[in-house]
Scaffold this active site. Structure first.
Site, short mmCIF file in Angstrom:
data_model
loop_
_atom_site.label_atom_id
_atom_site.label_comp_id
_atom_site.label_asym_id
_atom_site.label_seq_id
_atom_site.Cartn_x
_atom_site.Cartn_y
_atom_site.Cartn_z
N GLY A 97 0.83 -1.19 0.00
CA GLY A 97 0.00 0.00 0.00
C GLY A 97 0.87 1.24 0.00
CD GLN A 134 3.37 5.89 2.51
OE1 GLN A 134 2.41 5.37 1.97
NE2 GLN A 134 4.28 5.20 3.18
CB CYS A 166 4.56 2.27 7.41
SG CYS A 166 4.21 3.78 6.49
CG LEU A 167 6.60 0.90 1.52
CD1 LEU A 167 6.22 1.17 0.07
CD2 LEU A 167 7.72 -0.13 1.60
CG HIS A 202 -1.24 1.62 7.22
ND1 HIS A 202 -0.35 1.15 8.17
CD2 HIS A 202 -0.51 2.37 6.36
CE1 HIS A 202 0.86 1.62 7.89
NE2 HIS A 202 0.80 2.36 6.80
CD GLU A 203 -1.40 2.74 2.61
OE1 GLU A 203 -0.90 3.87 2.51
OE2 GLU A 203 -0.73 1.74 2.92
CG HIS A 257 0.10 7.15 5.16
ND1 HIS A 257 1.26 7.55 5.77
CD2 HIS A 257 0.21 5.81 5.00
CE1 HIS A 257 2.05 6.50 5.97
NE2 HIS A 257 1.43 5.42 5.52
CO CO Z 1 2.14 3.50 5.61
#
Ligand code: CO
Length: 171
Positions: free
Chosen positions: A45, A50, A95-96, A137-138, A141
């Site tokens: 995701g 990001q 998370c990236l 989660h997304e 962000h």
């Molecule tokens: Co994330």
């Protein structure tokens, strides 16, 4: 084009994203770049913030039953809204933007959502389990929130200490 993923504690990650108004070529190349960038980092995701773009855009691509990640199950999500949440579920998230850190987070197990696709068409859906977790989660962000903000006080303290050490080691 693969773009740079910003990582904690980059302040941009705290910025609130704004709605997409134009469903144009620019949005489509953003979505394409997000996919390329996410895949290059083995993510499931990614939110636009990001890669430093504060727009309500995210993508999710979960692996199938054979644990393969294929583009035909890619979901592109524009201007998402969570309409209803039910139940709760604990899942070990990563998370990236917080690379190589994983921890348990509790979220709703089932959600009813509404969003737009890349052409602006409205889609209503019910998601459960991992897809519901990833969606929440997304969406966080887009509000400028990271999953580490959901950790207990003590876990968060330990995370901050370890993260500082890790960043120091990389300099
Ligand atoms: Co994330």
């Amino acid at each position: 084009m693969i773009r740079e993923i910003i990582t904690y504690p980059n302040k941009l990650l705290k910025q609130k994203s704004t709605p997409v108004v134009d469903f144009d070529d620019k949005l489509h190349s953003l979505l394409d770049d997000m996919y390329e960038t996410m895949i290059s980092k083995n993510g499931i995701g990614l939110a636009a913030i990001q890669i430093s773009i504060p727009l309500n855009v995210l993508i999710i691509n979960l692996p199938n039953e054979d644990d393969e990640q294929t583009k035909d199950t890619l979901i592109e999500i524009i201007n998402p809204k969570i309409i209803e949440q039910k139940g709760s579920m604990l899942y070990t998230e990563g998370c990236l933007s917080v690379p190589e850190y994983f921890d348990d987070v509790s979220r709703a197990q089932k959600i009813e959502v509404q969003y737009q696709d890349r052409d602006g068409k409205t889609i209503s859906c019910i998601y459960e389990d991992l897809m519901a977790i990833a969606f929440q989660h997304e969406c966080d962000h887009l509000k400028g929130e990271l999953f580490i903000e959901k950790l207990s006080f003590l876990k968060r303290k330990k995370f901050e200490k370890d993260w500082k050490k890790k960043l120091k080691g990389k300099k």
